[in-house]
Design a protein around this motif. Structure first.
Motif, PDB file in Angstrom:
ATOM      1  N   VAL A 100       0.833  -1.211   0.000  1.00 57.33           N
ATOM      2  CA  VAL A 100       0.000   0.000   0.000  1.00 57.33           C
ATOM      3  C   VAL A 100       0.861   1.253   0.000  1.00 57.33           C
ATOM      4  CG1 VAL A 100      -1.693   1.325   1.317  1.00 57.33           C
ATOM      5  CG2 VAL A 100      -1.961  -1.151   1.080  1.00 57.33           C
ATOM      6  N   ASP A 101       1.936   1.255   0.777  1.00 53.64           N
ATOM      7  CA  ASP A 101       2.835   2.421   0.811  1.00 53.64           C
ATOM      8  C   ASP A 101       3.455   2.678  -0.553  1.00 53.64           C
ATOM      9  OD1 ASP A 101       2.272   2.825   3.446  1.00 53.64           O
ATOM     10  OD2 ASP A 101       4.141   1.950   4.212  1.00 53.64           O
ATOM     11  N   MET A 102       3.902   1.622  -1.229  1.00 54.97           N
ATOM     12  CA  MET A 102       4.492   1.784  -2.558  1.00 54.97           C
ATOM     13  C   MET A 102       3.473   2.332  -3.551  1.00 54.97           C
ATOM     14  SD  MET A 102       7.069  -1.381  -3.309  1.00 54.97           S
ATOM     15  CE  MET A 102       5.768  -2.588  -3.330  1.00 54.97           C
ATOM     16  N   ALA A 103       2.225   1.936  -3.354  1.00 53.35           N
ATOM     17  CA  ALA A 103       1.175   2.339  -4.285  1.00 53.35           C
ATOM     18  C   ALA A 103       0.687   3.762  -4.059  1.00 53.35           C
ATOM     19  CB  ALA A 103      -0.005   1.377  -4.181  1.00 53.35           C
ATOM     20  N   THR A 104       0.948   4.333  -2.896  1.00 57.89           N
ATOM     21  CA  THR A 104       0.340   5.639  -2.574  1.00 57.89           C
ATOM     22  C   THR A 104       1.330   6.765  -2.286  1.00 57.89           C
ATOM     23  OG1 THR A 104       0.116   4.894  -0.269  1.00 57.89           O
ATOM     24  CG2 THR A 104      -1.798   4.653  -1.700  1.00 57.89           C
ATOM     25  N   TYR A 105       2.596   6.443  -2.027  1.00 64.35           N
ATOM     26  CA  TYR A 105       3.552   7.491  -1.665  1.00 64.35           C
ATOM     27  C   TYR A 105       4.680   7.591  -2.680  1.00 64.35           C
ATOM     28  CZ  TYR A 105       1.166   7.462   2.830  1.00 64.35           C
ATOM     29  OH  TYR A 105       0.222   7.533   3.817  1.00 64.35           O
TER      30      TYR A 105
ATOM     31  N   THR B 217      -1.181  10.572  -8.299  1.00 68.66           N
ATOM     32  CA  THR B 217      -0.615  10.018  -9.539  1.00 68.66           C
ATOM     33  C   THR B 217      -0.100   8.608  -9.301  1.00 68.66           C
ATOM     34  OG1 THR B 217       0.048  12.221 -10.284  1.00 68.66           O
ATOM     35  CG2 THR B 217       1.114  10.335 -11.347  1.00 68.66           C
ATOM     36  N   TYR B 218       0.643   8.423  -8.204  1.00 69.11           N
ATOM     37  CA  TYR B 218       1.150   7.091  -7.870  1.00 69.11           C
ATOM     38  C   TYR B 218       0.004   6.113  -7.663  1.00 69.11           C
ATOM     39  CZ  TYR B 218       6.187   7.845  -7.420  1.00 69.11           C
ATOM     40  OH  TYR B 218       7.513   8.056  -7.690  1.00 69.11           O
ATOM     41  N   LEU B 219      -1.022   6.574  -6.945  1.00 71.59           N
ATOM     42  CA  LEU B 219      -2.154   5.692  -6.662  1.00 71.59           C
ATOM     43  C   LEU B 219      -2.871   5.312  -7.956  1.00 71.59           C
ATOM     44  CD1 LEU B 219      -3.984   4.250  -4.674  1.00 71.59           C
ATOM     45  CD2 LEU B 219      -5.277   6.384  -4.394  1.00 71.59           C
ATOM     46  N   THR B 220      -3.025   6.264  -8.867  1.00 70.92           N
ATOM     47  CA  THR B 220      -3.681   5.979 -10.148  1.00 70.92           C
ATOM     48  C   THR B 220      -2.901   4.943 -10.952  1.00 70.92           C
ATOM     49  OG1 THR B 220      -4.588   8.231 -10.233  1.00 70.92           O
ATOM     50  CG2 THR B 220      -4.510   6.994 -12.304  1.00 70.92           C
ATOM     51  N   VAL B 221      -1.584   5.140 -11.027  1.00 72.04           N
ATOM     52  CA  VAL B 221      -0.731   4.188 -11.753  1.00 72.04           C
ATOM     53  C   VAL B 221      -0.819   2.810 -11.111  1.00 72.04           C
ATOM     54  CG1 VAL B 221       1.651   3.584 -12.328  1.00 72.04           C
ATOM     55  CG2 VAL B 221       0.859   5.944 -12.619  1.00 72.04           C
ATOM     56  N   ALA B 222      -0.803   2.769  -9.780  1.00 74.23           N
ATOM     57  CA  ALA B 222      -0.879   1.492  -9.060  1.00 74.23           C
ATOM     58  C   ALA B 222      -2.203   0.778  -9.332  1.00 74.23           C
ATOM     59  CB  ALA B 222      -0.701   1.721  -7.563  1.00 74.23           C
ATOM     60  N   LEU B 223      -3.306   1.535  -9.329  1.00 78.56           N
ATOM     61  CA  LEU B 223      -4.616   0.929  -9.553  1.00 78.56           C
ATOM     62  C   LEU B 223      -4.762   0.431 -10.985  1.00 78.56           C
ATOM     63  CD1 LEU B 223      -6.941   3.342  -7.544  1.00 78.56           C
ATOM     64  CD2 LEU B 223      -6.172   1.045  -6.898  1.00 78.56           C
ATOM     65  N   ILE B 224      -4.208   1.173 -11.942  1.00 70.89           N
ATOM     66  CA  ILE B 224      -4.238   0.713 -13.336  1.00 70.89           C
ATOM     67  C   ILE B 224      -3.429  -0.572 -13.478  1.00 70.89           C
ATOM     68  CG2 ILE B 224      -3.480   1.243 -15.691  1.00 70.89           C
ATOM     69  CD1 ILE B 224      -4.151   4.180 -15.119  1.00 70.89           C
ATOM     70  N   THR B 225      -2.250  -0.587 -12.859  1.00 71.29           N
ATOM     71  CA  THR B 225      -1.404  -1.784 -12.888  1.00 71.29           C
ATOM     72  C   THR B 225      -2.135  -2.972 -12.279  1.00 71.29           C
ATOM     73  OG1 THR B 225       0.592  -0.413 -12.665  1.00 71.29           O
ATOM     74  CG2 THR B 225       0.811  -2.768 -12.184  1.00 71.29           C
ATOM     75  N   LEU B 226      -2.750  -2.742 -11.129  1.00 77.90           N
ATOM     76  CA  LEU B 226      -3.505  -3.796 -10.456  1.00 77.90           C
ATOM     77  C   LEU B 226      -4.669  -4.267 -11.322  1.00 77.90           C
ATOM     78  CD1 LEU B 226      -4.286  -5.508  -7.969  1.00 77.90           C
ATOM     79  CD2 LEU B 226      -5.485  -3.494  -7.067  1.00 77.90           C
ATOM     80  N   GLY B 227      -5.399  -3.319 -11.918  1.00 82.65           N
ATOM     81  CA  GLY B 227      -6.550  -3.672 -12.748  1.00 82.65           C
ATOM     82  C   GLY B 227      -6.169  -4.518 -13.943  1.00 82.65           C
ATOM     83  N   VAL B 228      -5.082  -4.149 -14.635  1.00 83.12           N
ATOM     84  CA  VAL B 228      -4.623  -4.916 -15.797  1.00 83.12           C
ATOM     85  C   VAL B 228      -4.180  -6.314 -15.366  1.00 83.12           C
ATOM     86  CG1 VAL B 228      -2.835  -5.080 -17.578  1.00 83.12           C
ATOM     87  CG2 VAL B 228      -3.984  -2.899 -17.157  1.00 83.12           C
ATOM     88  N   THR B 229      -3.504  -6.398 -14.232  1.00 85.27           N
ATOM     89  CA  THR B 229      -3.054  -7.706 -13.735  1.00 85.27           C
ATOM     90  C   THR B 229      -4.239  -8.606 -13.428  1.00 85.27           C
ATOM     91  OG1 THR B 229      -1.128  -6.614 -12.723  1.00 85.27           O
ATOM     92  CG2 THR B 229      -1.607  -8.862 -12.024  1.00 85.27           C
ATOM     93  N   ILE B 230      -5.272  -8.049 -12.811  1.00 84.69           N
ATOM     94  CA  ILE B 230      -6.477  -8.829 -12.497  1.00 84.69           C
ATOM     95  C   ILE B 230      -7.180  -9.271 -13.777  1.00 84.69           C
ATOM     96  CG2 ILE B 230      -8.797  -8.702 -11.496  1.00 84.69           C
ATOM     97  CD1 ILE B 230      -7.610  -6.838  -9.351  1.00 84.69           C
ATOM     98  N   ILE B 231      -7.327  -8.344 -14.733  1.00 83.75           N
ATOM     99  CA  ILE B 231      -7.986  -8.683 -16.008  1.00 83.75           C
ATOM    100  C   ILE B 231      -7.229  -9.795 -16.730  1.00 83.75           C
ATOM    101  CG2 ILE B 231      -8.479  -7.803 -18.338  1.00 83.75           C
ATOM    102  CD1 ILE B 231      -9.091  -5.091 -16.993  1.00 83.75           C
TER     103      ILE B 231
ATOM    104  N   PRO C 187       8.839   2.309 -11.511  1.00 79.57           N
ATOM    105  CA  PRO C 187       8.402   3.096 -10.348  1.00 79.57           C
ATOM    106  C   PRO C 187       7.808   2.212  -9.254  1.00 79.57           C
ATOM    107  CG  PRO C 187       7.500   3.985 -12.400  1.00 79.57           C
ATOM    108  CD  PRO C 187       8.061   2.630 -12.717  1.00 79.57           C
ATOM    109  N   SER C 188       7.926   2.667  -8.023  1.00 75.91           N
ATOM    110  CA  SER C 188       7.385   1.897  -6.906  1.00 75.91           C
ATOM    111  C   SER C 188       5.873   1.752  -7.015  1.00 75.91           C
ATOM    112  CB  SER C 188       7.751   2.563  -5.578  1.00 75.91           C
ATOM    113  OG  SER C 188       7.187   3.857  -5.493  1.00 75.91           O
ATOM    114  N   ALA C 189       5.207   2.723  -7.679  1.00 78.09           N
ATOM    115  CA  ALA C 189       3.753   2.630  -7.835  1.00 78.09           C
ATOM    116  C   ALA C 189       3.362   1.398  -8.636  1.00 78.09           C
ATOM    117  CB  ALA C 189       3.229   3.890  -8.530  1.00 78.09           C
ATOM    118  N   VAL C 190       4.152   1.068  -9.671  1.00 80.33           N
ATOM    119  CA  VAL C 190       3.877  -0.098 -10.494  1.00 80.33           C
ATOM    120  C   VAL C 190       4.050  -1.371  -9.672  1.00 80.33           C
ATOM    121  CG1 VAL C 190       4.613  -1.413 -12.522  1.00 80.33           C
ATOM    122  CG2 VAL C 190       4.524   1.091 -12.618  1.00 80.33           C
ATOM    123  N   MET C 191       5.155  -1.459  -8.968  1.00 78.14           N
ATOM    124  CA  MET C 191       5.394  -2.631  -8.138  1.00 78.14           C
ATOM    125  C   MET C 191       4.389  -2.718  -7.001  1.00 78.14           C
ATOM    126  SD  MET C 191       7.624  -4.460  -9.467  1.00 78.14           S
ATOM    127  CE  MET C 191       9.228  -4.732 -10.200  1.00 78.14           C
ATOM    128  N   GLY C 192       3.970  -1.572  -6.494  1.00 83.88           N
ATOM    129  CA  GLY C 192       2.955  -1.568  -5.451  1.00 83.88           C
ATOM    130  C   GLY C 192       1.642  -2.128  -5.957  1.00 83.88           C
TER     131      GLY C 192
END
Length: 457
Positions: free
Chosen positions: A144-149, A158-172, A354-359
């Motif tokens: 969560v920290d990597m995804a939001t900070y 911006t980090y959170l948006t990138v993290a959520l997109i990454t998560l969404g694509v992975t789930i799909i 970026p840490s957001a992607v890994m998060g």
């Protein structure tokens, strides 16, 4: 399983062009998880690739080229490596990992001599399941920290948006993709997140540009190869550091107990792999050899500065879908991984993620780890209505996730997951009704699903 169902058997050698293609495919399936561990622990991704490749080759050698398994960075060691690094630096973490590898060897010898019953009693599902849950849930805040900070520790939409997109694509990719594509959802997520992060300007591409400029400006073959290939940042005992200067018993308590959890996971992997391939790998070449192979791979990684290695579920997934069981394909993937580790621009591309992607991918991966611990108890029909089982699981979860510690003197501390696992083992031994912690008793007995000749039942 009939031979017609196999595209390639375990000892089949593919034609060169197919060999390279299939090996690249196999490596890509392992790639996302293998580089995530060094990213989280501060280790070198290049060293992780080299050590996973060398560890896999050693594993294939020790198992007599009979088990098609690629070994990658172990998620179970993420938190222990971070803790050990805080205590004695990366060098200390490597010393602890080395002794964890030694434990593998000792367990392999004991299984060879005594069979599996003793380890079943020490590590029943009621102990292993909650400890695996601790591994995943203990890392939840990290994801969560990597995804939001951002890099400066400030909250970033911006980090959170990138993290959520990454998560969404992975789930799909996990849910809707089919065939081999369904095996590499992590890679899909990382690549997509990387591209989105580039559009948002949160990727530091200076290292990539420097490597590319050095390659394109080479004026001779010698300069070109010098620009392309780069020595990874190995951490080698007696070369880059003196082991005895950083050794402490605390390092052993931090890292060694984790080996017992990963050994239990490894046994489960071998059973599933045996079922998929149709060969009883627990009998031939023997579980003792596969565990020894894991141990040697972990020792090799510790001697180079890489994270401990273990067998992967992704490996089994690739085999199940492609029906390509050739150890030569797996060995080819290992050689390519080693090759990638020495290419500077590949290392820079990985380091720039970026840490957001890994998060984003970590939110899913760490949750899956925790869920797999719960699944172990469900699959083995562990009854949490039994008071002793409920007590053991509850204590392990709270101590492990809460980060409880025991301080023994100035230089010895047992923390987090190691303490939780130790207390879980003790509780299981002292509380009456040990057989109830085994559930249906199938945790280490699924080999019975195979016929005596090693074929699928």
């Amino acid at each position: 399983m009939s031979q017609q169902e196999r595209v390639m058997d375990v000892r089949d050698v593919p034609a060169l062009h197919k060999w390279i293609t299939l090996s690249l495919q196999h490596l890509f399936a392992m790639f996302g998880s293998t580089i995530l561990v060094p990213f989280l622990t501060g280790l070198s991704p290049a060293v992780a690739l080299v050590s996973s490749g060398l560890g896999t080759l050693a594993y294939l050698l020790i198992t007599k080229g009979r088990i098609p398994a690629y070994l990658g960075s172990s998620f179970a060691f993420i938190t222990p490596i971070i803790v050990a690094t805080n205590v004695s630096g990366i060098e200390g973490a490597m010393i602890g990992s080395f002794f964890a590898g030694i434990v593998y060897g000792i367990v392999a010898l004991m299984i060879k001599a005594l069979g599996l019953n003793w380890i079943v009693k020490i590590l029943p599902p009621i102990v292993v399941g909650p400890v695996i849950m601790v591994i995943g849930l203990g890392l939840a805040s990290t994801a969560v920290d990597m995804a939001t900070y951002d890099a400066d520790g400030n909250y970033s939409i911006t980090y959170l948006t990138v993290a959520l997109i990454t998560l969404g694509v992975t789930i799909i990719a996990t849910i809707f993709f089919r065939g081999f594509m369904s095996i590499i959802p992590i890679l899909f997520g990382i690549v997509t997140g990387y591209i989105v992060a580039l559009t948002q300007g949160i990727v530091d591409t200076s290292g990539i540009k420097a490597e590319w400029n050095e390659i394109t400006s080479a004026s001779s073959i010698g300069e070109f190869f010098g620009a392309v290939f780069e020595m990874p940042e190995f951490v080698i005992p007696f070369v880059t550091y003196a082991p005895m200067e950083v050794f402490s018993l605390q390092l052993l308590w931090i890292l060694v107990p984790v080996a017992f959890v990963t050994i239990a996971e490894h046994i489960g992997d071998q059973m599933v792999l045996s079922k998929v391939v149709g060969n009883n790998f627990l009998q031939q070449p023997g579980l003792h050899r596969s565990i020894a192979g894991d141990g040697v791979a972990t020792i090799i990684a510790s001697m180079l500065g890489g994270p401990p290695n273990t067998t992967y579920g992704e490996n089994i997934g690739v085999l199940a879908i492609t029906r390509v069981f050739s150890v030569f394909v797996v060995g080819g993937a290992a050689v390519i991984a080693i090759f990638f580790g020495f290419i500077g621009i590949v290392t820079e591309v990985i380091s720039a993620i970026p840490s957001a992607v890994m998060g984003g991918v970590s939110i899913l991966l760490f949750g899956i780890i925790a869920s797999s611990g719960l699944r172990m108890m469900v699959d083995n029909e562990v009854d949490l209505g039994e008071k002793r089982n409920l007590i053991i699981a509850s204590v392990i979860l709270v101590i492990g996730i809460g980060g409880a510690t025991i301080q023994l003197g100035d230089n010895l501390e047992i923390t987090g997951m190691s303490l939780a696992a130790l207390i879980g083992v003790i509780l299981n031994q002292v509380l009456p009704g040990q057989d109830k912690g085994q559930g249906n008793g199938n945790m280490f007995q699924k080999k019975d699903e195979l016929n005596k000749d090693g074929s699928a039942a």
